[in-house]
Design an enzyme around this catalytic site. Structure first.
Site, PDB file in Angstrom:
ATOM      1  N   LYS A  13       0.555  -1.422   0.008  1.00  0.00           N
ATOM      2  CA  LYS A  13      -0.375   0.099  -0.635  1.00  0.00           C
ATOM      3  C   LYS A  13       0.616   1.179   0.108  1.00  0.00           C
ATOM      4  O   LYS A  13       0.419   2.425  -0.683  1.00  0.00           O
ATOM      5  CB  LYS A  13      -0.778  -0.268   1.283  1.00  0.00           C
ATOM      6  CG  LYS A  13      -1.777  -1.060   1.206  1.00  0.00           C
ATOM      7  CD  LYS A  13      -2.937  -0.565   2.488  1.00  0.00           C
ATOM      8  CE  LYS A  13      -1.883  -0.781   3.699  1.00  0.00           C
ATOM      9  NZ  LYS A  13      -1.520  -1.963   3.967  1.00  0.00           N
ATOM     10  N   ARG A  87     -10.170   1.033   7.832  1.00  0.00           N
ATOM     11  CA  ARG A  87      -9.917  -0.319   8.401  1.00  0.00           C
ATOM     12  C   ARG A  87     -10.850  -1.207   8.761  1.00  0.00           C
ATOM     13  O   ARG A  87     -10.479  -2.593   9.808  1.00  0.00           O
ATOM     14  CB  ARG A  87      -8.377  -0.594   9.448  1.00  0.00           C
ATOM     15  CG  ARG A  87      -7.157  -1.106   9.048  1.00  0.00           C
ATOM     16  CD  ARG A  87      -6.062  -0.445   9.783  1.00  0.00           C
ATOM     17  NE  ARG A  87      -4.898  -1.645   9.810  1.00  0.00           N
ATOM     18  CZ  ARG A  87      -3.511  -0.972   8.762  1.00  0.00           C
ATOM     19  NH1 ARG A  87      -3.610   0.199   8.497  1.00  0.00           N
ATOM     20  NH2 ARG A  87      -2.909  -1.995   8.686  1.00  0.00           N
ATOM     21  N   ARG A 126      11.096  -6.025   4.592  1.00  0.00           N
ATOM     22  CA  ARG A 126      11.321  -4.905   4.686  1.00  0.00           C
ATOM     23  C   ARG A 126      12.204  -3.893   5.583  1.00  0.00           C
ATOM     24  O   ARG A 126      12.449  -3.489   6.697  1.00  0.00           O
ATOM     25  CB  ARG A 126       9.689  -3.943   4.797  1.00  0.00           C
ATOM     26  CG  ARG A 126       9.569  -2.317   4.943  1.00  0.00           C
ATOM     27  CD  ARG A 126       8.353  -1.981   5.578  1.00  0.00           C
ATOM     28  NE  ARG A 126       7.023  -2.766   5.907  1.00  0.00           N
ATOM     29  CZ  ARG A 126       5.730  -2.465   6.101  1.00  0.00           C
ATOM     30  NH1 ARG A 126       5.460  -1.672   5.627  1.00  0.00           N
ATOM     31  NH2 ARG A 126       5.525  -3.279   7.122  1.00  0.00           N
ATOM     32  N   ARG A 159      11.016  -1.924  10.909  1.00  0.00           N
ATOM     33  CA  ARG A 159      10.191  -1.372  11.888  1.00  0.00           C
ATOM     34  C   ARG A 159       9.285  -2.906  12.852  1.00  0.00           C
ATOM     35  O   ARG A 159       9.968  -3.911  12.589  1.00  0.00           O
ATOM     36  CB  ARG A 159       8.582  -1.080  11.201  1.00  0.00           C
ATOM     37  CG  ARG A 159       8.273  -0.224  10.667  1.00  0.00           C
ATOM     38  CD  ARG A 159       7.430  -0.340   9.732  1.00  0.00           C
ATOM     39  NE  ARG A 159       5.882  -0.369   9.552  1.00  0.00           N
ATOM     40  CZ  ARG A 159       4.660  -0.413   9.335  1.00  0.00           C
ATOM     41  NH1 ARG A 159       4.788  -0.090   8.048  1.00  0.00           N
ATOM     42  NH2 ARG A 159       4.259  -1.332   9.795  1.00  0.00           N
ATOM     43  N   ARG A 170      -1.381  -9.622  12.922  1.00  0.00           N
ATOM     44  CA  ARG A 170      -2.043  -8.290  11.931  1.00  0.00           C
ATOM     45  C   ARG A 170      -2.410  -8.798  10.771  1.00  0.00           C
ATOM     46  O   ARG A 170      -3.477  -8.507  10.852  1.00  0.00           O
ATOM     47  CB  ARG A 170      -0.821  -7.078  11.372  1.00  0.00           C
ATOM     48  CG  ARG A 170       0.422  -6.399  12.389  1.00  0.00           C
ATOM     49  CD  ARG A 170       1.195  -5.832  12.275  1.00  0.00           C
ATOM     50  NE  ARG A 170       1.472  -4.737  11.497  1.00  0.00           N
ATOM     51  CZ  ARG A 170       2.204  -4.106  10.204  1.00  0.00           C
ATOM     52  NH1 ARG A 170       3.712  -5.350  11.146  1.00  0.00           N
ATOM     53  NH2 ARG A 170       1.975  -3.795   9.379  1.00  0.00           N
TER      54      ARG A 170
HETATM   55  P1  AP5 Z   1       5.056  -2.428   2.058  1.00  0.00           P
HETATM   56  O1  AP5 Z   1       4.287  -0.849   0.970  1.00  0.00           O
HETATM   57  O2  AP5 Z   1       5.466  -0.793   2.760  1.00  0.00           O
HETATM   58  O3  AP5 Z   1       3.410  -2.350   1.855  1.00  0.00           O
HETATM   59  P2  AP5 Z   1       1.843  -1.577   3.058  1.00  0.00           P
HETATM   60  O4  AP5 Z   1       1.041  -2.085   2.842  1.00  0.00           O
HETATM   61  O5  AP5 Z   1       1.957  -0.500   3.179  1.00  0.00           O
HETATM   62  O6  AP5 Z   1       2.150  -2.212   4.384  1.00  0.00           O
HETATM   63  P3  AP5 Z   1       2.401  -2.021   6.034  1.00  0.00           P
HETATM   64  O7  AP5 Z   1       2.718  -2.717   6.615  1.00  0.00           O
HETATM   65  O8  AP5 Z   1       3.170  -0.197   6.280  1.00  0.00           O
HETATM   66  O9  AP5 Z   1       0.803  -2.265   5.675  1.00  0.00           O
HETATM   67  P4  AP5 Z   1      -0.109  -2.286   7.618  1.00  0.00           P
HETATM   68  O10 AP5 Z   1      -1.269  -2.097   6.937  1.00  0.00           O
HETATM   69  O11 AP5 Z   1      -0.162  -3.296   8.273  1.00  0.00           O
HETATM   70  O12 AP5 Z   1       0.781  -1.220   8.456  1.00  0.00           O
HETATM   71  P5  AP5 Z   1       0.273   0.658   8.701  1.00  0.00           P
HETATM   72  O13 AP5 Z   1       1.660   0.984   8.244  1.00  0.00           O
HETATM   73  O14 AP5 Z   1      -0.996   1.006   8.189  1.00  0.00           O
HETATM   74  O15 AP5 Z   1       6.377  -2.719   1.631  1.00  0.00           O
HETATM   75  C1  AP5 Z   1       6.498  -3.935   2.201  1.00  0.00           C
HETATM   76  C2  AP5 Z   1       7.523  -4.443   1.950  1.00  0.00           C
HETATM   77  O16 AP5 Z   1       7.202  -5.503   0.329  1.00  0.00           O
HETATM   78  C3  AP5 Z   1       8.947  -3.238   1.280  1.00  0.00           C
HETATM   79  O17 AP5 Z   1       9.083  -3.581   1.351  1.00  0.00           O
HETATM   80  C4  AP5 Z   1       8.401  -2.591   0.048  1.00  0.00           C
HETATM   81  O18 AP5 Z   1       9.634  -2.871  -1.033  1.00  0.00           O
HETATM   82  C5  AP5 Z   1       8.643  -4.530  -0.516  1.00  0.00           C
HETATM   83  N1  AP5 Z   1       6.672  -4.523  -1.601  1.00  0.00           N
HETATM   84  C6  AP5 Z   1       6.121  -3.825  -2.024  1.00  0.00           C
HETATM   85  N2  AP5 Z   1       5.364  -4.201  -3.391  1.00  0.00           N
HETATM   86  C7  AP5 Z   1       6.177  -5.480  -3.770  1.00  0.00           C
HETATM   87  C8  AP5 Z   1       6.309  -5.808  -5.070  1.00  0.00           C
HETATM   88  N3  AP5 Z   1       5.081  -5.712  -5.753  1.00  0.00           N
HETATM   89  N4  AP5 Z   1       6.878  -6.980  -4.973  1.00  0.00           N
HETATM   90  C9  AP5 Z   1       7.664  -7.253  -3.594  1.00  0.00           C
HETATM   91  N5  AP5 Z   1       7.672  -6.505  -2.995  1.00  0.00           N
HETATM   92  C10 AP5 Z   1       7.442  -5.377  -2.745  1.00  0.00           C
HETATM   93  O19 AP5 Z   1      -0.414   0.365  10.220  1.00  0.00           O
HETATM   94  C11 AP5 Z   1       0.718  -0.193  11.417  1.00  0.00           C
HETATM   95  C12 AP5 Z   1       0.077  -0.239  12.235  1.00  0.00           C
HETATM   96  O20 AP5 Z   1      -0.903   1.004  13.179  1.00  0.00           O
HETATM   97  C13 AP5 Z   1      -1.084  -0.560  12.701  1.00  0.00           C
HETATM   98  O21 AP5 Z   1      -0.872  -3.110  12.720  1.00  0.00           O
HETATM   99  C14 AP5 Z   1      -2.533  -0.936  13.623  1.00  0.00           C
HETATM  100  O22 AP5 Z   1      -1.790  -0.562  14.943  1.00  0.00           O
HETATM  101  C15 AP5 Z   1      -2.009   1.015  13.582  1.00  0.00           C
HETATM  102  N6  AP5 Z   1      -2.706   1.116  12.203  1.00  0.00           N
HETATM  103  C16 AP5 Z   1      -2.699   2.131  11.173  1.00  0.00           C
HETATM  104  N7  AP5 Z   1      -3.861   2.486  11.097  1.00  0.00           N
HETATM  105  C17 AP5 Z   1      -4.743   2.179  11.264  1.00  0.00           C
HETATM  106  C18 AP5 Z   1      -6.387   1.861  10.915  1.00  0.00           C
HETATM  107  N8  AP5 Z   1      -7.042   3.332  10.321  1.00  0.00           N
HETATM  108  N9  AP5 Z   1      -6.596   2.049  12.328  1.00  0.00           N
HETATM  109  C19 AP5 Z   1      -6.555   1.421  13.376  1.00  0.00           C
HETATM  110  N10 AP5 Z   1      -5.451   1.254  13.675  1.00  0.00           N
HETATM  111  C20 AP5 Z   1      -4.450   1.346  12.296  1.00  0.00           C
END
Ligand code: AP5
Length: 222
Positions: A13, A87, A126, A159, A170
């Site tokens: 994402k 979410r 990552r 992270r 997660r």
């Molecule tokens: P990346 O692009 O970083 O993936 P992502 O989907 O953004 O992953 P996140 O871990 O950031 O998502 P998340 O939803 O769990 O975490 P968030 O920060 O929102 O890609 C991942 C890796 O793969 C990278 O190394 C990249 O280079 C590689 N990659 C990408 N695309 C690729 C491809 N096509 N091929 C190969 N490699 C690839 O949330 C963290 C925490 O915050 C949550 O657990 C929760 O506790 C809290 N939180 C956040 N938002 C909310 C909400 N709305 N409500 C409640 N709690 C929330």
């Protein structure tokens, strides 16, 4: 244009939202990035979010909805792409209500589809820049110099919630609480499923193809 990008943790994402935002001149609003910035700043919100994030659970809806409403408000009228929000179905309902208050709505939803097995490898490999937020991968998306951000030379970090144990939690949280959001949107908005198991460039081109077609059809509407 106002877009929501949905998908499991590690689906890509953040990687794709940066590209969409760049292509269409949109604000990239990532709930995870905002929460991590709050934690780094030592704010009250950051303190409240810490235990939920580190265990792989969701931060309570009321905290998130208020935080994201403020981010949307600050982004202005040029449009945005939402990353990691909404979410839960409740967050989606509250977002719709908030936007309707300004006479606005979400235009399109992109749903990144990928198997759980691929995700573990992506997450544990990552690395990100604590200064500019750029995201890399130790095999799939390497920086020019190992461990160093291409943009600003800062040392890359892993992270704390990217350990295998927390990633499993997660994913479980995603399937239980976030997948129903896709069905919520399918009832009223164009939802585009994207095969996110392809490489980064291919996923980008699939997304830009869908968005390009959406923008053209929106222009043709009277
Ligand atoms: P990346 O692009 O970083 O993936 P992502 O989907 O953004 O992953 P996140 O871990 O950031 O998502 P998340 O939803 O769990 O975490 P968030 O920060 O929102 O890609 C991942 C890796 O793969 C990278 O190394 C990249 O280079 C590689 N990659 C990408 N695309 C690729 C491809 N096509 N091929 C190969 N490699 C690839 O949330 C963290 C925490 O915050 C949550 O657990 C929760 O506790 C809290 N939180 C956040 N938002 C909310 C909400 N709305 N409500 C409640 N709690 C929330």
């Amino acid at each position: 244009m106002r877009i929501v990008l949905l998908g499991a943790p590690g689906a890509g994402k953040g990687t794709q939202c940066k590209r969409i935002a760049g292509r269409y001149g949109l604000a990239h609003l990532s709930s995870g990035d905002i929460l991590r910035a709050e934690r780094a700043a030592g704010s009250e919100l950051g303190g409240k979010a810490r235990q939920f994030m580190d265990s792989g659970a969701l931060v309570p809806d009321e905290l998130i909805v208020e935080m994201m409403a403020a981010a949307i408000n600050k982004a202005g009228r040029n449009g945005f792409v939402l990353d990691g929000f909404p979410r839960t179905v409740n967050q989606a309902v509250e977002l719709d209500k908030y936007m309707a208050g300004d006479g606005l709505k979400i235009d399109a939803v992109l749903n990144l589809v990928i198997d759980d097995e691929m995700i573990a490898a992506r997450m544990t490999g990552r690395r990100s820049c604590p200064k500019c937020g750029a995201v890399y991968h130790i095999e799939n998306l390497k920086p020019k110099v190992d461990g160093i951000c291409d943009n600003d030379g800062t040392g890359l970090i892993q992270r704390p919630d990217d350990t295998l144990e927390v990633v499993k939690k997660r994913l479980e949280t995603y399937h239980r609480q976030t997948e129903p959001v896709v069905d919520y949107y399918r009832k009223s908005i164009a939802v585009y499923d994207i095969n996110a198991s392809e490489d980064v460039e291919k996923v980008s081109s699939l997304i830009l193809e869908k968005l390009g077609a959406f923008v053209s059809s929106a222009k043709r509407e009277p």
